[in-house]
Design a protein around this motif. Sequence first.
Motif, PDB file in Angstrom:
ATOM      1  N   GLN A 285       0.899  -1.262   0.045  1.00 43.50           N
ATOM      2  CA  GLN A 285       0.194  -0.110   0.030  1.00 43.50           C
ATOM      3  C   GLN A 285       1.058   1.224  -0.016  1.00 43.50           C
ATOM      4  O   GLN A 285       1.339   1.739   1.187  1.00 43.50           O
ATOM      5  CB  GLN A 285      -0.866   0.078   0.958  1.00 43.50           C
ATOM      6  CG  GLN A 285      -1.847   1.340   1.554  1.00 43.50           C
ATOM      7  CD  GLN A 285      -2.344   1.762   0.419  1.00 43.50           C
ATOM      8  OE1 GLN A 285      -1.992   2.332  -0.485  1.00 43.50           O
ATOM      9  NE2 GLN A 285      -3.876   1.595   0.460  1.00 43.50           N
TER      10      GLN A 285
ATOM     11  N   ASN B 261       0.541   4.378  -0.174  1.00 40.69           N
ATOM     12  CA  ASN B 261       0.100   5.448   0.562  1.00 40.69           C
ATOM     13  C   ASN B 261       0.124   5.348   1.882  1.00 40.69           C
ATOM     14  O   ASN B 261      -0.283   6.311   2.611  1.00 40.69           O
ATOM     15  CB  ASN B 261      -1.300   5.693   0.160  1.00 40.69           C
ATOM     16  CG  ASN B 261      -1.108   6.463  -1.280  1.00 40.69           C
ATOM     17  OD1 ASN B 261      -0.611   7.285  -1.772  1.00 40.69           O
ATOM     18  ND2 ASN B 261      -2.266   6.073  -2.267  1.00 40.69           N
TER      19      ASN B 261
ATOM     20  N   GLY C 268      -2.022   8.974   1.752  1.00 44.38           N
ATOM     21  CA  GLY C 268      -3.067   9.512   0.905  1.00 44.38           C
ATOM     22  C   GLY C 268      -3.898  10.745   1.296  1.00 44.38           C
ATOM     23  O   GLY C 268      -4.562  11.283   0.514  1.00 44.38           O
TER      24      GLY C 268
ATOM     25  N   GLU D 154      -0.747   6.416  -7.069  1.00 43.95           N
ATOM     26  CA  GLU D 154      -1.555   5.441  -7.388  1.00 43.95           C
ATOM     27  C   GLU D 154      -0.776   4.009  -7.671  1.00 43.95           C
ATOM     28  O   GLU D 154      -1.244   2.947  -7.769  1.00 43.95           O
ATOM     29  CB  GLU D 154      -2.229   5.696  -8.896  1.00 43.95           C
ATOM     30  CG  GLU D 154      -3.035   7.077  -8.772  1.00 43.95           C
ATOM     31  CD  GLU D 154      -3.715   7.495 -10.298  1.00 43.95           C
ATOM     32  OE1 GLU D 154      -3.328   6.615 -11.289  1.00 43.95           O
ATOM     33  OE2 GLU D 154      -4.449   8.422 -10.210  1.00 43.95           O
ATOM     34  N   SER D 155       0.489   3.947  -7.765  1.00 43.00           N
ATOM     35  CA  SER D 155       1.274   2.842  -7.645  1.00 43.00           C
ATOM     36  C   SER D 155       2.655   3.138  -6.733  1.00 43.00           C
ATOM     37  O   SER D 155       2.918   4.115  -6.192  1.00 43.00           O
ATOM     38  CB  SER D 155       1.429   2.481  -9.289  1.00 43.00           C
ATOM     39  OG  SER D 155       2.195   3.396  -9.697  1.00 43.00           O
TER      40      SER D 155
ATOM     41  N   SER E 259      -8.385   1.491  -0.452  1.00 44.69           N
ATOM     42  CA  SER E 259      -7.780   0.782  -1.450  1.00 44.69           C
ATOM     43  C   SER E 259      -7.199   1.714  -2.704  1.00 44.69           C
ATOM     44  O   SER E 259      -6.143   1.369  -3.385  1.00 44.69           O
ATOM     45  CB  SER E 259      -8.727  -0.418  -2.001  1.00 44.69           C
ATOM     46  OG  SER E 259      -9.765   0.135  -2.355  1.00 44.69           O
ATOM     47  N   ASP E 260      -7.879   2.989  -2.770  1.00 48.40           N
ATOM     48  CA  ASP E 260      -7.736   3.746  -3.857  1.00 48.40           C
ATOM     49  C   ASP E 260      -7.482   5.186  -3.256  1.00 48.40           C
ATOM     50  O   ASP E 260      -8.291   5.493  -2.383  1.00 48.40           O
ATOM     51  CB  ASP E 260      -8.848   3.565  -4.935  1.00 48.40           C
ATOM     52  CG  ASP E 260      -8.407   4.530  -5.981  1.00 48.40           C
ATOM     53  OD1 ASP E 260      -8.581   5.835  -5.953  1.00 48.40           O
ATOM     54  OD2 ASP E 260      -8.351   3.835  -7.131  1.00 48.40           O
ATOM     55  N   PRO E 261      -6.769   5.964  -3.504  1.00 46.32           N
ATOM     56  CA  PRO E 261      -6.436   7.257  -2.972  1.00 46.32           C
ATOM     57  C   PRO E 261      -7.760   8.450  -3.131  1.00 46.32           C
ATOM     58  O   PRO E 261      -7.674   8.894  -2.316  1.00 46.32           O
ATOM     59  CB  PRO E 261      -5.412   8.053  -3.648  1.00 46.32           C
ATOM     60  CG  PRO E 261      -4.542   7.063  -4.437  1.00 46.32           C
ATOM     61  CD  PRO E 261      -5.638   5.765  -4.637  1.00 46.32           C
TER      62      PRO E 261
ATOM     63  N   ALA F  31     -10.707   7.100  -3.170  1.00 40.70           N
ATOM     64  CA  ALA F  31     -12.252   6.289  -2.595  1.00 40.70           C
ATOM     65  C   ALA F  31     -12.534   7.029  -1.551  1.00 40.70           C
ATOM     66  O   ALA F  31     -12.026   7.863  -1.051  1.00 40.70           O
ATOM     67  CB  ALA F  31     -11.581   4.978  -1.946  1.00 40.70           C
TER      68      ALA F  31
ATOM     69  N   SER G 220     -13.443   3.260   3.714  1.00 41.16           N
ATOM     70  CA  SER G 220     -12.554   2.390   3.829  1.00 41.16           C
ATOM     71  C   SER G 220     -13.016   1.161   4.306  1.00 41.16           C
ATOM     72  O   SER G 220     -14.483   0.787   4.082  1.00 41.16           O
ATOM     73  CB  SER G 220     -11.463   2.952   5.094  1.00 41.16           C
ATOM     74  OG  SER G 220     -12.480   3.005   6.047  1.00 41.16           O
TER      75      SER G 220
END
Length: 416
Positions: A98, A100, A279, A293-294, A344-346, A348, A351
């Motif tokens: 992860q 972030n 993040g 993102e990666s 899981s995604d910046p 999002a 949680s």
Amino acid sequence: MRKPHVIFVIPERVKSPRRTCRQSSKARRAMTLVELLVVVGIILLLLTLVVPRVQPRIEENRLREAARAVNVFLAAARVRAIESGRPVGVAFERLSEQPNACRVVSQIQFPPPYAGEMLDARVRVALRDPQSGIVLAKVRQGDIADRLIRPGDRIRFGHIGHGGPWFVLAPIDPDPLQGNPDSNGDGFIDFDDGSIQWELDSNGQRWSVNRFLVGVIPEESMPTPALPWPYAPRFGVPVPFVIERMPNLDPGGTGFGSALLRSPVPPLQLPEQVVIDLGGSGIGPNGRDFAVESAAPPLLVIFSPSGTVDEVYCGGSSLLNPFRRVRPVATLFFLIGSWERMPSDPLATSSLAEDGLLNWQHAGNLWVALSPQNGSATVAPVYAGGILGPGGRAMPPDLSTSRRLAQESQVALGGR
């Protein structure tokens, strides 16, 4: 004369040891299975009532200690920069699973200043045009090695004196006449790749012809007439130089941050349940400058010898340019939260936690706010007012409000 009779009286406890043991054994066997089950049930009932009340306090203390530790670590790096007179960085290492999230914070050192391969290494400097103040430089053959300097490093020319301005090395656009300063695309400036043409000056020294060293942009506001160089194509007399290189010298190597010069100072290791949520962190009330993102390099915060936050290296657009360099003006915010509230995604909006709240929404989490102007840090709680979230709990209405109110409250925990 008759001898008297001697009568021995044996105490009951001495005379009957086996009987006493049997009695004790019978007493112990008197506790039945039902009684044991009742005792166990009472213990479980107490645990059921106590643990939910104690658990939040344990988690809160864990977060508070983590925020204190981050605060102290940043302060120590600032003090080291002031005492050493050299820039000192703090690297927030990203987790591989992860990027972030961060659990390890390290102190890093810059590579030593570079003044060329020879004691008498020199460059010649010229102004490109009077409007921009951009200057050009070309190098004497053999004075600078390959894969040592790259765009983004800083250079100071010796004839200006120790108090002269620093300039940022900036790549020149490829030109058919001047060539490409990064001909092999490795991110570093080339000096010995076989394509440079050289010419002899009046003293018999060889200087680059079709390749400028690099274009350099003054870091400080300085009127063009104050720069004592002629305009191109003429170049000034040879002068010494010193270059301060960026922290990472191997952007396309074995891994992000693999070439960082880490300080002997032990790194800060946060508990497994606690993370620095990069993040949700960033610069200013709305910035999410640290989110990626990666996989990306560590986030670097650089303290200058004056104690200010000089630069932040964050994000990364490519392997050849893994650092995005920012000079912060607004406050830097670092969000101390829990792993389960990492999205899981910046981008999002929820949680994986049971209530779905993100770290910046959860009132039990903390902000570490770092002022770039003086390098001081404060710790403040995530604002608990605003709208009602899942389960009727108060939560901030948005990220901007959460940061702004944290900065205003400046509730320091155990110090600044």
